[in-house]
Design an enzyme around this catalytic site. Structure first.
Site, PDB file in Angstrom:
ATOM      1  N   PHE A 161       0.802  -1.207   0.000  1.00 17.67           N
ATOM      2  CA  PHE A 161       0.000   0.000   0.000  1.00 17.67           C
ATOM      3  C   PHE A 161       0.840   1.264   0.000  1.00 17.67           C
ATOM      4  O   PHE A 161       0.319   2.355   0.224  1.00 17.67           O
ATOM      5  CB  PHE A 161      -0.940   0.023   1.213  1.00 17.67           C
ATOM      6  CG  PHE A 161      -0.222   0.040   2.546  1.00 17.67           C
ATOM      7  CD1 PHE A 161       0.049   1.231   3.187  1.00 17.67           C
ATOM      8  CD2 PHE A 161       0.159  -1.138   3.149  1.00 17.67           C
ATOM      9  CE1 PHE A 161       0.703   1.253   4.408  1.00 17.67           C
ATOM     10  CE2 PHE A 161       0.815  -1.120   4.370  1.00 17.67           C
ATOM     11  CZ  PHE A 161       1.089   0.076   5.005  1.00 17.67           C
ATOM     12  N   VAL A 202       8.303   3.773  -1.353  1.00 23.91           N
ATOM     13  CA  VAL A 202       9.311   4.521  -0.614  1.00 23.91           C
ATOM     14  C   VAL A 202      10.293   5.128  -1.608  1.00 23.91           C
ATOM     15  O   VAL A 202      10.869   4.423  -2.442  1.00 23.91           O
ATOM     16  CB  VAL A 202      10.057   3.628   0.394  1.00 23.91           C
ATOM     17  CG1 VAL A 202      11.099   4.446   1.152  1.00 23.91           C
ATOM     18  CG2 VAL A 202       9.082   2.981   1.367  1.00 23.91           C
ATOM     19  N   ASP A 205       7.033  -8.316  14.705  1.00 27.30           N
ATOM     20  CA  ASP A 205       7.400  -8.812  13.369  1.00 27.30           C
ATOM     21  C   ASP A 205       8.905  -8.654  13.141  1.00 27.30           C
ATOM     22  O   ASP A 205       9.346  -8.157  12.107  1.00 27.30           O
ATOM     23  CB  ASP A 205       6.610  -8.064  12.293  1.00 27.30           C
ATOM     24  CG  ASP A 205       6.626  -8.803  10.943  1.00 27.30           C
ATOM     25  OD1 ASP A 205       6.832 -10.042  10.946  1.00 27.30           O
ATOM     26  OD2 ASP A 205       6.443  -8.157   9.902  1.00 27.30           O
TER      27      ASP A 205
END
Length: 441
Positions: free
Chosen positions: A44, A47, A158
């Site tokens: 989504f 960079v 994560d």
């Protein structure tokens, strides 16, 4: 990452186009940064390398999020979590810095520290595995950063090589807090949402019975250290049921080259029982972990060495940045219903404020008194505004550093407050309001 410049992202409100001196084209964002080449892309966001217009020598990474592309309900809280987490984790040398959040009607921009060394995963893939001193050096930095996260109420959830970056000096930076949990999400001191990368995720996380975020991150650290030293995952099975059964049995083997002391650390971190699992605070006291730490050339952004005393004292404190939290206040086009459910039924109104709770309550008391409300204070704190049969309950939550969400809600769901009465309150509260989040009509 190619050598040619890709087309810049679509222009949005307050974004203009310009042509660089080299003949290429880029986008100028809100008169502050110019985008350059694409550094990476996700589900989504993209960079880009960015350059400050105030100081052409300052390079940053800018994550560009297209609001129209985030209609998936799962993406919205992830964006909010990432920003909320990074805003409270300033000035740790091993955490990627979030400098600024900007937004237009169609885009959100996260301006972050640049890590030109790329993912640690790429380096590990080239080397296949790290030597024990190298693995320990990176591992020490990960643990240092995670302890700081935990002290500031952030649980990453994560941790894996793909979420570890390197700066120009080779210093490790933890990134991607999109799956993180915040301390205010706890119920009874535990976290109940399941997420993460299965091969790195603690077994208790998948059961949704509640778990300790610090101990879950500790398990991931054990898997990470194993990967650093062995060059492969300890548990890797496309059948998740089989993989989690193996985790519970600790059914993995060490390569011959992994030292006995490193094996003990990994084995204690990858304990399927979180109650007996080694915590990160216990980990930093182990001789294997502390070995060579003060002698390693671990330089912070200021060129200062990080010794073992850094892990023991952890002097870093989060320093709030004062800027507009545009991801919320300019949320048009991004459905943030998880935080701000719009109600057009004259039952409640919500706004965000940047002043402190005491000032918010003082203002509510003053405005309420002006319009004939009696003030009632609860035993546990908080206030209610009462006028006749009308009772407005006031609730205030911190949703980010120096940002508060204030809700005025009718106590009796059968009552209806007239529009004029809402407008009176709104006009009186105006000077402490950053943004209204549901218009009463």
């Amino acid at each position: 990452m190619g050598s040619t410049n890709p087309p810049p992202p679509p222009t949005a409100a307050k974004i203009r186009r310009t042509t660089s001196a080299g003949g290429g084209s880029g986008s100028i964002i809100l008169e502050k940064y110019q985008l350059s080449r694409l550094l990476g892309r996700g589900s989504f966001a993209k960079v880009y390398l960015g350059r400050s217009l105030d100081n052409s020598d300052t390079e940053v990474a800018i994550k560009v999020i297209d609001k129209a592309a985030t209609v998936d309900a799962a993406m919205e809280p992830r964006i909010l979590r990432e920003v909320s987490a990074m805003r409270r984790l300033h000035h740790h040398p091993n955490i990627l810095e979030l400098y600024e959040v900007m937004a237009t009607k169609s885009k959100i921009y996260l301006v972050m520290e640049l890590a030109p060394g790329g993912e640690l995963f790429a380096k590990l893939s080239r080397c296949r595995r790290f030597s024990e001193p190298t693995a320990r050096r990176y591992f020490q930095q990960v643990v240092s950063a995670l302890r700081f996260c935990h002290q500031n109420g952030v649980f990453h959830r994560d941790i894996k090589p793909q979420n570890l970056l390197l700066d120009k000096n080779g210093l490790l930076k933890i990134t991607d807090f999109g799956l993180s949990a915040l301390s205010e999400q706890k119920r009874d001191g535990l976290i109940y949402t399941a997420c993460g990368t299965p091969a790195y995720t603690a077994p208790e996380v998948v059961y949704r019975k509640g778990y300790d975020g610090e101990k879950a991150d500790a398990w991931s650290c054990g898997v990470l250290l194993y990967v650093f030293l062995a060059g492969c995952l300890p548990f890797d099975d496309s059948n998740l049921s089989n993989m989690y059964r193996a985790m519970h049995r600790r059914a993995f083997e060490f390569p011959d080259w992994v030292s006995k002391s490193a094996r003990i650390v990994i084995y204690r971190l990858m304990d399927p029982n979180p109650n007996t699992r080694l915590s990160l605070d216990e980990l930093v006291k182990l001789s294997w972990f502390k070995k060579s730490f003060s002698q390693e050339n671990l330089s912070s952004q200021n060129g200062q060495k990080l010794g073992s005393e850094f892990l023991e004292q952890n002097e870093f404190k989060y320093l709030p940045r004062v800027n507009a939290f545009d991801i919320i206040s300019m949320s048009s086009g991004l459905d943030l219903s998880g935080l701000f459910e719009t109600q057009a039924n004259k039952k409640e109104m919500r706004f965000t404020s940047g002043v402190q709770v005491g000032e918010i309550e003082e203002k509510l008391v003053k405005v309420g008194a002006e319009f004939g409300y009696r003030i009632e204070r609860g035993k546990g704190g908080g206030i209610r505004l009462v006028r006749g049969r009308v009772v407005l309950v006031v609730e205030i939550w911190e949703v980010a550093i120096e940002l508060w969400l204030v809700e005025l809600k009718l106590f009796d769901a059968e009552m209806v407050l007239e529009e004029l009465q809402w407008e009176e309150l709104k006009s009186g509260l105006g000077d402490i309001v950053l943004s209204w989040h549901n218009e009463v009509s």
